[in-house]
Design a protein around this motif. Structure first.
Motif, PDB file in Angstrom:
ATOM      1  N   VAL A   1      49.755  46.482  43.143  1.00 55.93           N
ATOM      2  CA  VAL A   1      48.716  47.183  43.891  1.00 55.93           C
ATOM      3  C   VAL A   1      49.424  47.999  44.977  1.00 55.93           C
ATOM      4  O   VAL A   1      50.433  47.573  45.528  1.00 55.93           O
ATOM      5  CB  VAL A   1      47.693  46.179  44.463  1.00 55.93           C
TER       6      VAL A   1
ATOM      7  N   TYR B   1      45.685  32.947  51.693  1.00 57.74           N
ATOM      8  CA  TYR B   1      44.965  32.506  52.886  1.00 57.74           C
ATOM      9  C   TYR B   1      43.529  32.082  52.610  1.00 57.74           C
ATOM     10  O   TYR B   1      42.885  31.501  53.454  1.00 57.74           O
ATOM     11  CB  TYR B   1      44.998  33.581  53.974  1.00 57.74           C
TER      12      TYR B   1
ATOM     13  N   GLU C   1      40.527  42.155  53.226  1.00 57.80           N
ATOM     14  CA  GLU C   1      41.440  42.913  52.371  1.00 57.80           C
ATOM     15  C   GLU C   1      40.635  43.898  51.540  1.00 57.80           C
ATOM     16  O   GLU C   1      39.881  43.482  50.658  1.00 57.80           O
ATOM     17  CB  GLU C   1      42.233  41.963  51.469  1.00 57.80           C
TER      18      GLU C   1
ATOM     19  N   GLY D   1      42.209  46.542  50.167  1.00 58.02           N
ATOM     20  CA  GLY D   1      43.192  47.335  49.435  1.00 58.02           C
ATOM     21  C   GLY D   1      43.380  46.964  47.979  1.00 58.02           C
ATOM     22  O   GLY D   1      44.144  47.609  47.270  1.00 58.02           O
ATOM     23  N   ILE D   2      42.723  45.910  47.541  1.00 58.68           N
ATOM     24  CA  ILE D   2      42.882  45.528  46.143  1.00 58.68           C
ATOM     25  C   ILE D   2      41.641  46.005  45.386  1.00 58.68           C
ATOM     26  O   ILE D   2      40.539  45.560  45.661  1.00 58.68           O
ATOM     27  CB  ILE D   2      43.053  44.000  46.006  1.00 58.68           C
ATOM     28  N   PRO D   3      41.843  46.949  44.476  1.00 58.24           N
ATOM     29  CA  PRO D   3      40.680  47.532  43.792  1.00 58.24           C
ATOM     30  C   PRO D   3      39.797  46.459  43.148  1.00 58.24           C
ATOM     31  O   PRO D   3      40.290  45.456  42.631  1.00 58.24           O
ATOM     32  CB  PRO D   3      41.309  48.448  42.733  1.00 58.24           C
TER      33      PRO D   3
ATOM     34  N   ILE E   1      37.730  40.815  49.629  1.00 58.23           N
ATOM     35  CA  ILE E   1      38.324  39.588  50.132  1.00 58.23           C
ATOM     36  C   ILE E   1      38.122  39.539  51.637  1.00 58.23           C
ATOM     37  O   ILE E   1      38.461  40.479  52.348  1.00 58.23           O
ATOM     38  CB  ILE E   1      39.829  39.537  49.791  1.00 58.23           C
TER      39      ILE E   1
END
Lengths: 684, 684
Positions: free
Chosen positions: A169, A238, B392, B394-396, B400
């Motif tokens: 990613v 996490y 998060e 940034g993860i397609p 999260i």
């Protein structure tokens, strides 16, 4: 009175029920989310979903093709207009037409558009021809990070490292400016492994440099220099459900309830609470904006103005590794990524305590359509601090004790720009104090190294080995607040009160020295550039035209955070761009165009449009409508505890009324009622 | 799950009951006060009532006449003995005999007595022949303040001013040292009017100087220089029941409840909570003492030592008016008045939140008999901060978000030395951080002046006109903490890590500069005298003998408060006595006798027994059992809001684990359970 002495059977039933019910672990959203009643529209209310849609239609009507929206926000009314509106009574408020300001790129040219939402017209459409590019859109970042995954050389690099492409990613990083005379809209893209952990920032695939041209949306440079091991995923996850036991330590919970309901009233984006009244706006660039905060003076029987507008104008995060893969990492999180656009939905009960009220916001996507940000910020009451107290033991035969408990109002947002989460709080106290706090959490940016133990380090790593193969690179966080204080009106002055030692030489005292104060009204911008910590002083914004009954100028003073100055050389490119950090405090005359301390176009900016340049005009700031700018910094030398996710690190400052009131304004503020739960099975 | 969807009839009944009961405004004491179970005695437990009585008997047996007890406290065991005790298992703990240390004056001679509580013997009885006098007793102050009321010249002065003698109340002030070669136990007494208000400090009868000889218990000097008007009582009363309406603003209350009970276990004075274990002691001189704080390391499966002993060693409050009536006001609140002896009973629900547990304490009165201090300090859990978080984005195709809520443990005392109330907090976090906060409230010391408006000020007043006829005199508050950190053992080092700019001149980077770190273990006391703010640095106490698995020294670092340096000249008498404020941080090798930074005998001390003198030995501090001393200061330029009682003003610092843990120690700490109240009538 105490419940334990009045246990009737019905109370027993009650207690059993209570026990049962309290034991339910209700994963509820706290108070009703986003309970914003139909607002009486305030001229500073952020753009609504419908307004953003309308703006899009208006702009697309003129520029139907090859257009991307980089910023869509309220064009806030002139200050005089707004102040007139505010001071008019409800039924005689002048009509203020809603206008929007748009930055869009049309065929790779930056346009600044002023839109009337009433006439549905474009009032102006100017081309920005200077240096610097607008805030990146979320969508172009999403597009750019997909490019490497289809790019032959990158696929080869991944294969060469024995990594699984489907677990890669990528992320976008702005490139800064390093003396180039020609700039194009490009970014760096770095990639990470997401297998076995969603904590991507601690698993970089280092050694690869990818440059993406955003207008072409293509990779224009690619290097694969050297292979470093990707740090292990072990112990980096996490999310609780993906972590292995044992968990601990166990923390006990609290059930709480507001028997009198919340203490605030929300009308649209206007909040009235205790003696405060304020407007909480949202802007895609700034995030939360506090406007027109005033406090009711019980003695003067009127609301008095304190803060016309306050927000974080820029956040400068320079990393300190000069190597080819890291040198460019000198981010301006507000100007490059949009502080408001980077706000994240807050988690009820965890990001904000129970009884918090949440607000949704909208920002424009690249195509101009409204993007919903749910629970964008929250407002809650904080209970239980001491407001003031005294025990008087000095009067014979009397025992005197008076302790008053405080409730304060907090406005909170979380801004997550990539790895870091910035928790930003505005706390309003009944005493008139405003406490501003910033707390950091999230992840370090990790540099992968072929080092598993400190003993193996042979050369400068520019960071701390925080885990095997993982260096947490040194960096700073510099937040600059725009604080347009209007102390009892617009015309204010900035007063520096030095604390000076006086030597007693004439034998007039048994003391050899004492200190006294020397107040100085700073007349020009140049005088008001303050480096804190060099000599003891107090800084205040006062209204020189308004005195207390005994003759002190009414004012608010700044109680600064622990002082943090930039360490980079002033002529270094990032420091030229971030020159607003060269002083801790700056004061400027109010100017509607001076909103962004790092400039309006920060991506690849060259420092021409910063606070440091504006103040070179050396304008008069005495008895003028002035703005105070204050820089809060953190030097960050990472440590192992920051890995794989960082416990909150906080810093903060206070704006405190100083001779603003005739006396302690909460002398007659009673402690809130105290309520004892009727049954506390485990407490007795 | 949500209660609103499951309203059965019985729940309805419950809700009505709840509504009724929550509405009761129960002025209860929170949780049961002083619920200290029969303790398994800890060698550091403060002296009990019975022990103080026993000590009195033992001492009076030898010195039956003309004796006053100035200090009676636990003679804490040798550190090695105590550490051996602590590391032994429950049934094999070595017996540590209880001993007491007593400072008493017998026929005006200062005796230091060491008492065995086991053999009931005086182990030693030494005479203190150096300069300086012991802490004043509460009783002699009570006696001294009655003297003027029967003193002819004073009665005459009161009459001359047209004041009512029966409304006069006096207070004792230590006199400091101004180069005299001969010192006697004397104090100044100043008087105030208590008519119409109990806020005596704002109603001084100025112009009169009274010197009382404490051993003779008689007025030995008296001057009536000039008559200044006594400031008005109007608007100075702070007790709610004596204030006139309107009251406001109204603050809404919170009902709260710990369904799982408190998270701490208290055994005597030992508290275990979450991952922390600590002893909370009491001393008549120091107040609350935190000892043997250790934190359980989930990964290493063991408790690890952090703080052997921490307390406020001295509080220096120099006023800045050199005139004859004020010059001497340079107080050392711990050494002169006893910080512990000046602790006041805390008010449940207002000084400490609900669910706080209170501890009683005893100190010795002048005659050696035990004086009870109820609710001397409290311990409570603080709920609702964010412990850490990340979203998060940034993860397609994934959303999260993980946010963990913190609970922390706070130990609080309030020390009221005359006019000022010092709220002292120790906050322990599951992450290992210890946050130390000091908050000021109470009253300013007011100088009466014949000035009603600032325009009338013709000469230096050494303070701020805060109300008609009332000048709040400039002063400082300097607290010095004794912090005997034992990071994973006694042998520790003090490391200063400088952040240094590096100029890039070889073209190796596009950057012109960056910063890096340079760590230095400070080897001698002289090197470890640190003035903060001169260059960016991090200060840590590390264990050079213990590394993390990747090779970093385990440590704790100091995150300082906003820096405040003394302004007085170093050769001025008060500054000689308070020379421990000349640096912000000092490090000494552990010495059982070096407890009080301003000396053991501070009343009229001459600076011979201060931290500044001890450190002239320039002892080795590398890999030794070391103590860090840290000064927190506040320059206080009063303002009208501080009058007639001051809203809390806070400052604080943090001790934060730094490479102490292998990684974030609360990664596996879950948020506490959340409980929603079943019925919230006003919330919907």
């Amino acid at each position: 009175m105490a419940s334990s002495t009045m246990r009737t059977p019905i109370l027993m039933l009650f207690s059993l029920l209570a026990l049962f019910l309290f034991s339910l672990n209700v994963a509820s959203s706290g108070s009703s989310s986003s309970n914003i009643r139909t607002p009486l529209q305030h001229p500073l209310d952020p753009l609504t979903k419908e307004e953003i849609t309308l703006i899009r239609t208006i702009v697309l009507n003129k520029h139907p093709k090859n257009i991307t929206f980089h910023y869509v926000g309220l064009d806030d009314p002139d200050k005089p207009t707004l102040l007139k509106w505010a001071s008019s009574s409800l039924h005689f408020k002048p009509h203020i037409p809603r206008q929007a300001f748009v930055i869009a790129m049309v065929n790779s040219v930056t346009h600044e558009l002023l839109i009337s939402l009433e006439t549905k017209q474009i009032l102006s459409d100017n081309i920005h021809s200077g240096v610097g590019f607008p805030t990146l859109t979320v969508d172009e970042q999403t597009e750019a990070i997909m490019l490497p995954l289809k790019y032959g050389p990158f696929i080869e690099s991944v294969k060469k490292r024995g990594l699984n492409l489907s677990e890669v990613v990528c992320s976008v990083f702005t490139v800064g400016w390093y003396g180039e005379t020609k700039s194009e809209r490009k970014v760096r893209v770095e990639c990470f492994m997401k297998e076995e952990t969603v904590n991507i920032y601690v698993r970089p695939i280092n050694g690869i440099a990818i440059v993406v041209h955003l207008e072409k949306m293509a990779i224009i440079e690619y290097h694969d220099r050297n292979i470093e091991p990707v740090p292990t995923a072990e112990n980096t996850e996490y999310r609780a459900e993906y972590q292995k036991p044992p968990f601990g330590p166990k923390l006990h919970g609290l059930a709480s309830f507001q028997p009198e309901g919340p203490g605030f009233k929300i009308n649209g984006h206007t909040i009235s609470w205790a003696n405060w009244n304020l407007h909480v706006g949202y802007d895609a660039r700034a995030g939360v904006i506090i406007s027109m905060a005033s406090i009711y003076d019980l003695e003067k029987h009127k609301a008095r103005r304190v803060l016309y507008r306050g927000y974080i104008s820029e956040l400068f995060v320079p990393y300190q590794d000069p190597s080819d893969e890291w040198y460019y990492k000198t981010f301006f999180d507000a100007g490059e990524f949009g502080f408001g656009q980077s706000m994240v939905s807050m988690e009820p009960l965890h990001d904000c305590p129970p009884h918090a009220q949440f607000f949704d916001s909208y920002f424009a996507a690249r195509d101009g359509s409204p993007s919903l940000l749910e629970n964008a910020f929250c407002v809650f009451e904080q209970h239980g601090n001491i407001m003031w107290r005294h025990t008087e033991a000095g009067i014979p035969d009397q025992t005197i004790r008076e302790a008053r408990t405080e409730v304060s109002l907090v406005v909170r947002m979380v801004v997550t720009v990539g790895n870091y989460d910035n928790v930003v709080d505005w706390e309003f106290k009944p005493s008139g104090s405003i406490k501003l706090q910033i707390s950091l959490s999230g992840m370090l940016e990790i540099k992968a190294v072929d080092i598993k133990h400190k003993d193996e380090i042979k050369e400068e790593q520019h960071g701390t080995l925080v885990s095997g193969n993982s260096v947490g690179v040194y960096h700073d966080h510099f937040y600059i607040y725009h604080l347009d204080l209007d102390i009892d009106g617009e015309e204010n002055s900035f007063v520096k009160t030095g604390l000076k030692a006086v030597r007693v030489t004439d034998g007039s005292s048994k003391r050899k020295s004492y200190w006294t104060t020397e107040s100085q009204t700073l007349k020009k911008e140049s005088e008001a550039k303050i480096k804190l910590g060099q000599s003891p002083s107090e800084l205040a914004v006062v209204n020189p035209n308004k005195n207390t009954s005994i003759g002190n100028h009414v004012g608010y003073r700044l109680l600064p955070a622990s002082v943090t100055h930039p360490i980079l050389y002033e002529d270094d490119y990032p420091q030229v761009r971030g020159a607003f950090t060269n002083y801790d405090v700056w004061v400027t005359p109010y100017s509607r165009n001076e909103k962004w301390a790092g400039g309006l176009y920060v991506d690849q900016s060259r420092g021409q449009d910063t606070l440091a340049i504006w103040t070179k005009q050396n304008r008069n700031i005495e008895n003028k409508d002035i703005v105070m700018w204050y820089v809060v910094g953190i030097h960050h030398v990472p440590c192992q505890e920051d890995f794989p996710i960082m416990p909150l690190l906080s810093t903060g400052f206070e704006l405190r009324p100083t001779n603003f009131f005739e006396r302690n304004p909460v002398l007659k503020t009673l402690s809130p009622k105290t309520f004892k739960m009727p049954v506390c099975p485990k407490q007795n």
